[in-house]
Enzyme design. Structure first.
Site, PDB file in Angstrom:
ATOM      1  CD1 TRP A  57      42.990  38.185  32.696  1.00  0.00           C
ATOM      2  CD2 TRP A  57      44.467  39.459  33.808  1.00  0.00           C
ATOM      3  NE1 TRP A  57      42.674  38.119  34.043  1.00  0.00           N
ATOM      4  CE2 TRP A  57      43.564  38.892  34.744  1.00  0.00           C
ATOM      5  CE3 TRP A  57      45.480  40.298  34.273  1.00  0.00           C
ATOM      6  CZ2 TRP A  57      43.652  39.137  36.113  1.00  0.00           C
ATOM      7  CZ3 TRP A  57      45.564  40.549  35.638  1.00  0.00           C
ATOM      8  CH2 TRP A  57      44.663  39.969  36.545  1.00  0.00           C
ATOM      9  N   GLY A  72      40.272  35.598  28.267  1.00  0.00           N
ATOM     10  CA  GLY A  72      41.455  34.837  28.645  1.00  0.00           C
ATOM     11  C   GLY A  72      41.564  34.571  30.135  1.00  0.00           C
ATOM     12  CG  ASP A  73      39.763  35.872  34.511  1.00  0.00           C
ATOM     13  OD1 ASP A  73      40.694  36.493  35.064  1.00  0.00           O
ATOM     14  OD2 ASP A  73      38.907  35.223  35.146  1.00  0.00           O
ATOM     15  CG  LEU A  74      42.199  29.714  35.515  1.00  0.00           C
ATOM     16  CD1 LEU A  74      42.105  28.701  34.375  1.00  0.00           C
ATOM     17  CD2 LEU A  74      43.438  29.440  36.361  1.00  0.00           C
ATOM     18  CD1 TRP A 132      36.025  35.756  37.587  1.00  0.00           C
ATOM     19  CD2 TRP A 132      35.343  37.846  37.184  1.00  0.00           C
ATOM     20  NE1 TRP A 132      36.869  36.304  36.649  1.00  0.00           N
ATOM     21  CE2 TRP A 132      36.475  37.577  36.380  1.00  0.00           C
ATOM     22  CE3 TRP A 132      34.746  39.100  37.098  1.00  0.00           C
ATOM     23  CZ2 TRP A 132      37.023  38.527  35.514  1.00  0.00           C
ATOM     24  CZ3 TRP A 132      35.284  40.042  36.237  1.00  0.00           C
ATOM     25  CH2 TRP A 132      36.405  39.756  35.456  1.00  0.00           C
TER      26      TRP A 132
END
Length: 205
Positions: free
Chosen positions: A135, A154-156, A198
């Site tokens: 990450w 893997g970023d929330l 994002w």
């Protein structure tokens, strides 16, 4: 990654992904600009691991009061564990940041040299440091080196945005994120796709 590259990427993504196209239209221009404070960005990424933006900003503000506005390895190596701990860092993160500073100060790691390396080699170099995983490497590749085709699977935040826009009942796992990127042909502009995902989390709906 300059403005022309970003413009090319936006047009490419809009042609290949109708869902992301709607996000792009709503979000407006991509304002992604790489930061070139190589060491400082790694310190900030470690400090912010698994924290909200607000919590990470609070810790970084205290660290800058202690270290100065620009993080320098020789300054951090001279600080005690307790001094850094007092900024709100966990014990493991203090050890990770100290390990990073020691490796950079000794010349074992030169973050600036990563600019000339392929993405996979950058990851190989950075993960030699305790506490730097995939990450943190992805964040460094995107926000410091400005690499155009990075998918932080893997970023929330990425998982939240995908669940929101692509009809997932729960957050997708890493393989599902990768599969979605292939299905909607985000490569070679995964970075721009990620930025818009994002950005979409700021929408009020």
């Amino acid at each position: 990654m300059d403005k022309n590259k970003i413009s090319e990427g936006i047009n490419y993504l809009k042609q290949n992904d109708h869902i992301l196209s709607a996000v792009i239209e709503r979000a407006g221009p991509c304002t992604l600009v790489p930061h070139y404070d190589y060491f400082g960005e790694l310190v900030s990424s470690i400090a912010g691991q698994q924290l909200s933006v607000k919590a990470a900003d609070s810790i970084l503000k205290k660290m800058k009061m202690l270290c100065g506005e620009k993080f320098l390895p020789e300054v951090i190596t001279g600080l005690s564990h307790d001094e850094l701990r007092g900024c709100g860092l966990s014990n493991p993160k203090v050890r990770y940041i100290k390990d990073l500073a020691e490796k950079v100060a000794s010349g074992e790691l030169d973050p600036e040299k990563t600019a000339s390396l392929p993405d996979e080699e950058v990851i190989k170099e950075l993960t030699k440091v305790k506490g730097i995983g995939i990450w943190t490497c992805h964040m460094f590749l995107i926000f410091t080196l400005g690499r155009p085709d990075v998918l932080p699977y893997g970023d929330l935040g990425i998982k939240r945005a995908i669940a929101k826009h692509y009809g997932f009942e729960s957050y997708p796992d890493e393989n599902q994120v990768k599969e979605l990127s292939v299905r909607f042909k985000w490569s070679p502009y995964n970075t721009i796709a990620s930025w818009y995902l994002w950005k979409s989390l700021e929408f009020n709906d």
